[in-house]
Scaffold this active site. Structure first.
Site, short mmCIF file in Angstrom:
data_model
loop_
_atom_site.label_atom_id
_atom_site.label_comp_id
_atom_site.label_asym_id
_atom_site.label_seq_id
_atom_site.Cartn_x
_atom_site.Cartn_y
_atom_site.Cartn_z
N GLU A 1 12.80 -9.74 1.35
CA GLU A 1 12.04 -8.58 1.84
C GLU A 1 12.83 -7.31 1.55
O GLU A 1 14.04 -7.25 1.83
CB GLU A 1 11.83 -8.74 3.35
CG GLU A 1 11.11 -7.59 4.02
CD GLU A 1 10.95 -7.80 5.54
OE1 GLU A 1 11.35 -8.88 6.06
OE2 GLU A 1 10.46 -6.87 6.19
N TYR B 1 11.14 8.45 1.16
CA TYR B 1 11.04 7.42 0.14
C TYR B 1 11.65 7.80 -1.21
O TYR B 1 11.65 7.00 -2.14
CB TYR B 1 9.56 7.03 -0.05
CG TYR B 1 8.95 6.46 1.22
CD1 TYR B 1 9.43 5.27 1.76
CD2 TYR B 1 7.92 7.12 1.90
CE1 TYR B 1 8.89 4.75 2.93
CE2 TYR B 1 7.37 6.60 3.07
CZ TYR B 1 7.87 5.42 3.59
OH TYR B 1 7.34 4.90 4.73
N ALA C 1 3.15 -0.99 4.74
CA ALA C 1 2.61 -1.00 6.10
C ALA C 1 2.19 -2.39 6.56
O ALA C 1 2.24 -2.70 7.77
CB ALA C 1 1.42 -0.04 6.19
N HIS D 1 12.78 -2.91 1.86
CA HIS D 1 12.17 -1.64 2.27
C HIS D 1 13.03 -0.50 1.76
O HIS D 1 14.27 -0.58 1.81
CB HIS D 1 12.07 -1.55 3.80
CG HIS D 1 11.21 -2.63 4.36
ND1 HIS D 1 9.84 -2.59 4.27
CD2 HIS D 1 11.53 -3.79 4.96
CE1 HIS D 1 9.35 -3.69 4.81
NE2 HIS D 1 10.35 -4.44 5.23
N ARG E 1 13.38 4.10 12.37
CA ARG E 1 12.14 4.86 12.38
C ARG E 1 11.32 4.56 13.65
O ARG E 1 11.86 4.14 14.65
CB ARG E 1 11.38 4.56 11.08
CG ARG E 1 12.23 4.94 9.84
CD ARG E 1 11.46 4.77 8.56
NE ARG E 1 10.30 5.64 8.53
CZ ARG E 1 9.31 5.50 7.64
NH1 ARG E 1 9.36 4.56 6.72
NH2 ARG E 1 8.28 6.32 7.67
N ASN F 1 7.96 -5.92 -0.94
CA ASN F 1 7.91 -4.82 0.03
C ASN F 1 6.43 -4.69 0.43
O ASN F 1 5.65 -4.06 -0.28
CB ASN F 1 8.41 -3.52 -0.61
CG ASN F 1 8.37 -2.35 0.39
OD1 ASN F 1 7.84 -2.49 1.50
ND2 ASN F 1 8.92 -1.22 0.00
N PRO G 1 0.79 -1.23 0.00
CA PRO G 1 0.00 0.00 0.00
C PRO G 1 0.82 1.29 0.00
O PRO G 1 1.86 1.37 0.66
CB PRO G 1 -0.83 -0.10 1.28
CG PRO G 1 -0.18 -1.13 2.10
CD PRO G 1 0.47 -2.08 1.15
N ASN G 2 0.31 2.23 -0.75
CA ASN G 2 0.85 3.60 -0.86
C ASN G 2 2.16 3.69 -1.65
O ASN G 2 2.66 4.78 -1.88
CB ASN G 2 1.03 4.23 0.53
CG ASN G 2 -0.29 4.30 1.28
OD1 ASN G 2 -1.26 4.79 0.74
ND2 ASN G 2 -0.33 3.78 2.50
N ARG H 1 5.06 10.79 -2.28
CA ARG H 1 4.81 10.42 -0.89
C ARG H 1 6.08 10.62 -0.06
O ARG H 1 7.09 9.94 -0.29
CB ARG H 1 4.41 8.94 -0.85
CG ARG H 1 4.27 8.40 0.54
CD ARG H 1 4.14 6.87 0.52
NE ARG H 1 4.01 6.38 1.87
CZ ARG H 1 4.24 5.15 2.24
NH1 ARG H 1 4.62 4.25 1.35
NH2 ARG H 1 4.11 4.79 3.49
C1 DQA Z 1 8.24 0.75 3.85
C2 DQA Z 1 8.32 0.97 5.34
C3 DQA Z 1 6.97 0.77 6.01
O1 DQA Z 1 7.07 0.97 7.40
C4 DQA Z 1 5.98 1.76 5.45
O2 DQA Z 1 4.70 1.54 6.00
C5 DQA Z 1 5.93 1.77 3.97
C6 DQA Z 1 7.17 1.62 3.20
C7 DQA Z 1 9.56 1.09 3.11
O3 DQA Z 1 9.70 0.69 1.97
O4 DQA Z 1 10.43 1.77 3.68
O5 DQA Z 1 4.89 2.00 3.38
O6 DQA Z 1 7.95 -0.61 3.59
#
Ligand code: DQA
Length: 151
Positions: free
Chosen positions: A103, A28, A82, A105, A112, A79, A15-16, A23
């Site tokens: 995985e 990011y 959230a 990120h 964080r 990835n 998501p997002n 964003r």
């Molecule tokens: C994320 C880190 C997560 O905590 C966050 O909710 C994201 C992006 C990252 O790529 O740094 O949406 O996965």
């Protein structure tokens, strides 16, 4: 190498991440998801890998995509955004299909908020790459190639 005989990698973004570029760019980065696709597609072509992208804002859709990857993909780069911190369903889906996963990120989740420090999938993934922005996906692709081709 013939395209049909290439190993297939599924790249899942949660998501997002569709809003990459606009964003929270200080966290990011300024590049878009479409930029990531272009970069990875080139990299995959160069290294004889076949990649398929999937992004969704919905947990169930991600679970469905993982389910339908069974017997089709050699590896998953994921990835979960959230959902990393909340989704037992995504963890269970990865375990169910038994496809090796990496995985990724963009941000370093350990630098964080406390709630981001816990991932529900890290312990079932081959490895975790966190904090290198888009480059993290390229590193994951290198690792995937090494795992799949033994190189
Ligand atoms: C994320 C880190 C997560 O905590 C966050 O909710 C994201 C992006 C990252 O790529 O740094 O949406 O996965």
């Amino acid at each position: 190498m013939r395209k049909s005989s290439r190993k297939k990698i599924l790249i899942i973004n949660g998501p997002n991440l569709n809003l990459l570029g606009r964003r929270q760019p200080e966290i990011y980065g300024r590049e878009k998801l479409s930029d990531l696709k272009t970069i990875l597609q080139k990299e995959a072509e160069r290294t004889n890998l076949d990649i398929v992208f999937f992004q969704s804002n919905h947990e169930g859709a991600i679970v469905d995509r993982i389910n339908s990857a069974v017997d089709r993909f050699a590896l998953i780069i994921i990835n979960p955004a959230a959902y990393t911190h909340t989704s037992v369903a995504i963890r269970d889906a990865l375990l169910a299909v038994n496809i090796p996963a990496i995985e990724v990120h963009l941000s370093n989740i350990h630098r964080r908020e406390d709630f981001r420090k816990k991932s529900l999938i890290s312990d079932i993934c081959i490895g975790v790459i966190s904090g290198f922005g888009l480059q993290g996906y390229i590193l994951a692709l290198y690792a995937a190639r090494k795992i799949l081709n033994g190189k």
